[in-house]
Scaffold this motif. Structure first.
Motif, short mmCIF file in Angstrom:
data_model
loop_
_atom_site.label_atom_id
_atom_site.label_comp_id
_atom_site.label_asym_id
_atom_site.label_seq_id
_atom_site.Cartn_x
_atom_site.Cartn_y
_atom_site.Cartn_z
N VAL A 1 9.86 0.37 55.97
CA VAL A 1 9.37 1.71 55.74
C VAL A 1 10.51 2.68 55.97
O VAL A 1 11.08 2.72 57.04
N GLN A 2 10.82 3.48 54.96
CA GLN A 2 11.88 4.47 55.09
C GLN A 2 11.25 5.82 55.37
O GLN A 2 10.32 6.25 54.71
N LEU A 3 11.79 6.52 56.33
CA LEU A 3 11.24 7.79 56.77
C LEU A 3 12.22 8.91 56.51
O LEU A 3 13.44 8.70 56.54
N GLN A 4 11.70 10.11 56.29
CA GLN A 4 12.52 11.28 56.00
C GLN A 4 12.10 12.39 56.94
O GLN A 4 11.00 12.91 56.82
N ALA A 5 12.98 12.75 57.88
CA ALA A 5 12.69 13.79 58.86
C ALA A 5 13.29 15.12 58.42
O ALA A 5 14.37 15.16 57.83
N SER A 6 12.59 16.20 58.74
CA SER A 6 13.08 17.54 58.40
C SER A 6 12.44 18.57 59.31
O SER A 6 11.48 18.26 60.03
N GLY A 7 12.96 19.80 59.26
CA GLY A 7 12.33 20.90 59.96
C GLY A 7 13.08 21.45 61.16
O GLY A 7 12.64 22.43 61.76
N GLY A 8 14.20 20.84 61.51
CA GLY A 8 14.95 21.33 62.65
C GLY A 8 15.60 22.67 62.36
O GLY A 8 15.60 23.15 61.24
N GLY A 9 16.14 23.28 63.41
CA GLY A 9 16.80 24.56 63.24
C GLY A 9 17.18 25.17 64.56
O GLY A 9 17.03 24.54 65.62
N LEU A 10 17.66 26.40 64.49
CA LEU A 10 18.06 27.15 65.68
C LEU A 10 16.99 28.20 65.97
O LEU A 10 16.66 29.02 65.11
N VAL A 11 16.44 28.13 67.18
CA VAL A 11 15.41 29.08 67.58
C VAL A 11 15.72 29.57 68.99
O VAL A 11 16.59 29.04 69.68
N GLN A 12 14.97 30.57 69.41
CA GLN A 12 15.11 31.10 70.77
C GLN A 12 14.06 30.50 71.68
O GLN A 12 13.02 30.02 71.22
N ALA A 13 14.33 30.55 72.95
CA ALA A 13 13.38 30.04 73.93
C ALA A 13 12.03 30.75 73.74
O ALA A 13 11.97 31.97 73.55
N GLY A 14 10.98 29.95 73.78
CA GLY A 14 9.64 30.48 73.58
C GLY A 14 9.14 30.39 72.15
O GLY A 14 7.93 30.55 71.90
N ASP A 15 10.05 30.12 71.23
CA ASP A 15 9.66 30.02 69.82
C ASP A 15 9.03 28.67 69.51
O ASP A 15 8.97 27.79 70.38
N SER A 16 8.60 28.53 68.27
CA SER A 16 7.97 27.29 67.80
C SER A 16 8.71 26.75 66.58
O SER A 16 9.37 27.49 65.85
N LEU A 17 8.58 25.45 66.39
CA LEU A 17 9.10 24.77 65.21
C LEU A 17 8.15 23.64 64.85
O LEU A 17 7.47 23.10 65.74
N ARG A 18 8.11 23.29 63.57
CA ARG A 18 7.34 22.13 63.16
C ARG A 18 8.26 21.17 62.41
O ARG A 18 8.86 21.53 61.40
N LEU A 19 8.33 19.98 62.93
CA LEU A 19 9.10 18.93 62.29
C LEU A 19 8.18 18.09 61.41
O LEU A 19 6.99 17.92 61.73
N SER A 20 8.74 17.59 60.32
CA SER A 20 7.98 16.73 59.41
C SER A 20 8.67 15.38 59.28
O SER A 20 9.90 15.30 59.34
N CYS A 21 7.86 14.35 59.07
CA CYS A 21 8.36 13.00 58.88
C CYS A 21 7.60 12.41 57.71
O CYS A 21 6.44 12.05 57.84
N ALA A 22 8.26 12.33 56.57
CA ALA A 22 7.61 11.83 55.37
C ALA A 22 7.78 10.32 55.27
O ALA A 22 8.87 9.80 55.39
N ALA A 23 6.67 9.66 55.07
CA ALA A 23 6.66 8.20 54.92
C ALA A 23 6.39 7.86 53.47
O ALA A 23 5.82 8.67 52.73
N PRO A 24 6.79 6.69 53.02
CA PRO A 24 6.52 6.33 51.64
C PRO A 24 5.03 6.15 51.39
O PRO A 24 4.24 5.99 52.34
N ALA A 25 4.64 6.19 50.14
CA ALA A 25 3.24 5.96 49.77
C ALA A 25 2.81 4.58 50.23
O ALA A 25 3.63 3.68 50.36
#
Length: 123
Positions: A1-25
């Motif tokens: 199973v190959q996975l694809q991660a995304s969604g990282g970035g630079l944020v400030q303390a207290g902020d939010s982020l959502r990471l995604s991990c796409a899996a094959p069908a």
């Protein structure tokens, strides 16, 4: 199973982020997806995991109450919602998959890995 991660970035303390991990069908129903992270000079550590079929979740104590893992079967994607981020959460985040369905906190038992996505939290 190959996975694809995304969604990282630079944020400030207290902020939010959502990471995604796409899996094959047709991701196997007896699969577990987990997120790990690795900060510079530190070991890779477990963050959160979810069983693909039943949606059972598990969290490391240092993110419990702040992070939420979920999955959308229709989109074959797992998510990691990260709230109240602190500089200590700065790391490269990896999603990983393993057959068997049960969530394991040891990274060596995972057989599939996505590329890392960098999360940087400034103070």
């Amino acid at each position: 199973v190959q996975l694809q991660a995304s969604g990282g970035g630079l944020v400030q303390a207290g902020d939010s982020l959502r990471l995604s991990c796409a899996a094959p069908a047709r991701t196997p129903v007896n699969h577990a997806i987990s997120w790990f992270r690795q900060a510079p000079g530190k070991e890779r550590e477990f963050v959160a995991g979810i069983s693909w079929n039943v949606g059972e979740t598990s969290y490391a104590y240092y993110v419990k109450g702040r992070f939420t893992i979920s999955r959308d079967k229709a989109k074959n994607t797992a998510y990691l919602q990260m709230n109240s981020l602190t500089p200590e959460d700065t790391a490269v985040y990896y999603c990983a998959g393993r057959y068997g369905g049960s969530i394991q906190t040891t990274h060596s038992v995972y057989t599939s890995w996505g590329q890392g996505t960098l999360v940087t939290v400034s103070s």
